[in-house]
Design an enzyme around this catalytic site. Sequence first.
Site, PDB file in Angstrom:
ATOM      1  N   HIS A  66     -12.401  25.276  10.150  1.00 47.02           N
ATOM      2  CA  HIS A  66     -12.748  25.762   8.580  1.00 47.02           C
ATOM      3  C   HIS A  66     -12.210  24.321   8.748  1.00 47.02           C
ATOM      4  O   HIS A  66     -11.947  23.081   8.754  1.00 47.02           O
ATOM      5  CB  HIS A  66     -10.623  25.763   9.165  1.00 47.02           C
ATOM      6  CG  HIS A  66     -10.568  27.253   9.146  1.00 47.02           C
ATOM      7  ND1 HIS A  66     -10.973  28.354   8.504  1.00 47.02           N
ATOM      8  CD2 HIS A  66     -10.353  27.416  10.210  1.00 47.02           C
ATOM      9  CE1 HIS A  66     -10.868  29.786   9.043  1.00 47.02           C
ATOM     10  NE2 HIS A  66     -10.225  29.513  10.127  1.00 47.02           N
ATOM     11  N   GLY A  87      -8.721  30.909   7.413  1.00 40.96           N
ATOM     12  CA  GLY A  87      -8.318  30.546   6.376  1.00 40.96           C
ATOM     13  C   GLY A  87      -6.465  29.889   5.924  1.00 40.96           C
ATOM     14  O   GLY A  87      -6.850  28.814   5.242  1.00 40.96           O
ATOM     15  N   GLU A  89     -17.116  32.705   4.181  1.00 43.03           N
ATOM     16  CA  GLU A  89     -16.521  32.610   5.651  1.00 43.03           C
ATOM     17  C   GLU A  89     -18.024  32.423   6.341  1.00 43.03           C
ATOM     18  O   GLU A  89     -19.093  32.653   6.274  1.00 43.03           O
ATOM     19  CB  GLU A  89     -15.733  33.662   5.780  1.00 43.03           C
ATOM     20  CG  GLU A  89     -14.370  33.735   5.678  1.00 43.03           C
ATOM     21  CD  GLU A  89     -14.556  35.227   6.601  1.00 43.03           C
ATOM     22  OE1 GLU A  89     -14.313  35.439   7.532  1.00 43.03           O
ATOM     23  OE2 GLU A  89     -12.242  35.910   5.748  1.00 43.03           O
ATOM     24  N   CYS A 119      -9.343  36.154  14.063  1.00 43.56           N
ATOM     25  CA  CYS A 119      -9.183  36.290  12.759  1.00 43.56           C
ATOM     26  C   CYS A 119      -8.084  36.433  11.917  1.00 43.56           C
ATOM     27  O   CYS A 119      -7.310  37.538  12.983  1.00 43.56           O
ATOM     28  CB  CYS A 119      -9.942  37.962  12.871  1.00 43.56           C
ATOM     29  SG  CYS A 119     -10.234  38.765  11.603  1.00 43.56           S
ATOM     30  N   GLN A 133     -16.059  41.928   9.231  1.00 40.72           N
ATOM     31  CA  GLN A 133     -15.987  41.829  10.371  1.00 40.72           C
ATOM     32  C   GLN A 133     -15.657  43.034  10.958  1.00 40.72           C
ATOM     33  O   GLN A 133     -15.028  43.755  10.510  1.00 40.72           O
ATOM     34  CB  GLN A 133     -14.747  40.293  10.718  1.00 40.72           C
ATOM     35  CG  GLN A 133     -14.572  38.902  11.056  1.00 40.72           C
ATOM     36  CD  GLN A 133     -14.223  39.102   9.493  1.00 40.72           C
ATOM     37  OE1 GLN A 133     -14.002  39.145   9.160  1.00 40.72           O
ATOM     38  NE2 GLN A 133     -15.158  37.965   8.935  1.00 40.72           N
ATOM     39  N   CYS A 152      -8.903  35.310   4.316  1.00 40.33           N
ATOM     40  CA  CYS A 152      -9.181  34.356   4.961  1.00 40.33           C
ATOM     41  C   CYS A 152      -8.020  34.483   6.089  1.00 40.33           C
ATOM     42  O   CYS A 152      -7.111  33.344   4.888  1.00 40.33           O
ATOM     43  CB  CYS A 152     -10.316  33.623   5.407  1.00 40.33           C
ATOM     44  SG  CYS A 152     -10.772  32.772   6.340  1.00 40.33           S
ATOM     45  N   GLY A 153      -7.508  34.957   6.540  1.00 42.01           N
ATOM     46  CA  GLY A 153      -5.959  34.729   7.242  1.00 42.01           C
ATOM     47  C   GLY A 153      -5.976  33.630   7.682  1.00 42.01           C
ATOM     48  O   GLY A 153      -4.902  33.044   7.781  1.00 42.01           O
TER      49      GLY A 153
HETATM   50  N1  LIG Z   1     -15.321  33.846   9.988  1.00 45.92           N
HETATM   51  C1  LIG Z   1     -14.448  33.795  10.558  1.00 45.92           C
HETATM   52  C2  LIG Z   1     -13.917  34.863  11.285  1.00 45.92           C
HETATM   53  C3  LIG Z   1     -13.122  36.166  10.587  1.00 45.92           C
HETATM   54  C4  LIG Z   1     -11.998  35.436   9.782  1.00 45.92           C
HETATM   55  C5  LIG Z   1     -11.226  35.158   8.845  1.00 45.92           C
HETATM   56  N2  LIG Z   1     -11.247  36.799   8.199  1.00 45.92           N
HETATM   57  C6  LIG Z   1      -9.533  35.319   9.439  1.00 45.92           C
HETATM   58  O1  LIG Z   1      -9.192  36.753   8.387  1.00 45.92           O
HETATM   59  O2  LIG Z   1      -9.181  34.745   9.696  1.00 45.92           O
HETATM   60  C7  LIG Z   1     -15.430  32.418  11.646  1.00 45.92           C
HETATM   61  O3  LIG Z   1     -16.763  33.003  11.557  1.00 45.92           O
HETATM   62  O4  LIG Z   1     -14.335  32.373  12.437  1.00 45.92           O
END
Ligand SMILES: N[C@H](CCC[C@H](N)C(=O)O)C(=O)O
Length: 270
Positions: A154, A215, A203, A68, A39, A212-213
């Site tokens: 999610h 996530g 993702e 994110c 990102q 993925c936080g």
């Molecule tokens: N791919 C995610 C955004 C980045 C989230 C992820 N990198 C994190 O750490 O939450 C989306 O399209 O909603």
Amino acid sequence: MHGAGNDFVVFDAIHQQVELNAEQVRFIADRHFGVGCDQLLLVERPTRKDADFRYRIFNADGGEVEQCGNGARCFMRFVHDKGLSQEGEIRVETASGIIRPRLEVDGQVTVNMGEPRFDPDQIPFIASKQALTYELVLEDEVVEISALSMGNPHAIQYVEDIETAAVARQGAQIEAHPGFPNKVNAGFMQIVDRQNIRLRVYERGAGETLSCGTGACAAVVAGISRDLLDPTVQVATRGGVLTIHWAGGGMPVWMTGPAENVFEGEIDLG
Ligand SMILES: N[C@H](CCC[C@H](N)C(=O)O)C(=O)O
């Protein structure tokens, strides 16, 4: 920068004008022709009086998204190390509301990620009614998921072993599933015990990342909602461990984890 292996290119958009189109974001995110990241994050002045900064997030495919989690920790590290704020905790405006990252004495960062949302309309997810789990029809199988929003959407599957889970194949199908009008992040959670899970996430807009936080927040909230997990859970991702806490109900989700700076540079976008 990276947060548990989920990597970012972060721009100071306070001391310089940064206006990037989707093609420029894709170029910067490209790991061969550009810099390379999952990102791209912009650090901007706030547009709301109740915020100290504005935080914009773009996936590697160029799309702007709402939230994110790993990026929020790196945002705090960036703001602190660049001297943009002396505060130990800041209020950060995102497309899905205010989040509050806080620097910890051990260098990790804790973030109040706000409340999870389960109403299908708020995910968004096309479902006849809200439920703890849903059946999702894929190309040649039906999978059971939990679905919720951490500001971003999610879908979480429960698997026996994340090492053998069909993350690439099923992740791509779930990400683009028509039941998710804005697409979705596809989590694969292995419950080790009530205080430990292992997680992989395919993702939205980036493919499988090392961590993925949001996530991790979504997976723990889903597991607690089904009484499979305790309020505080260690989430082992391929890039590192995140600690997630959720007391249930309308309470916010807390995430703690690392945030590292790798290098700085300048890029001429031509
Ligand atoms: N791919 C995610 C955004 C980045 C989230 C992820 N990198 C994190 O750490 O939450 C989306 O399209 O909603």
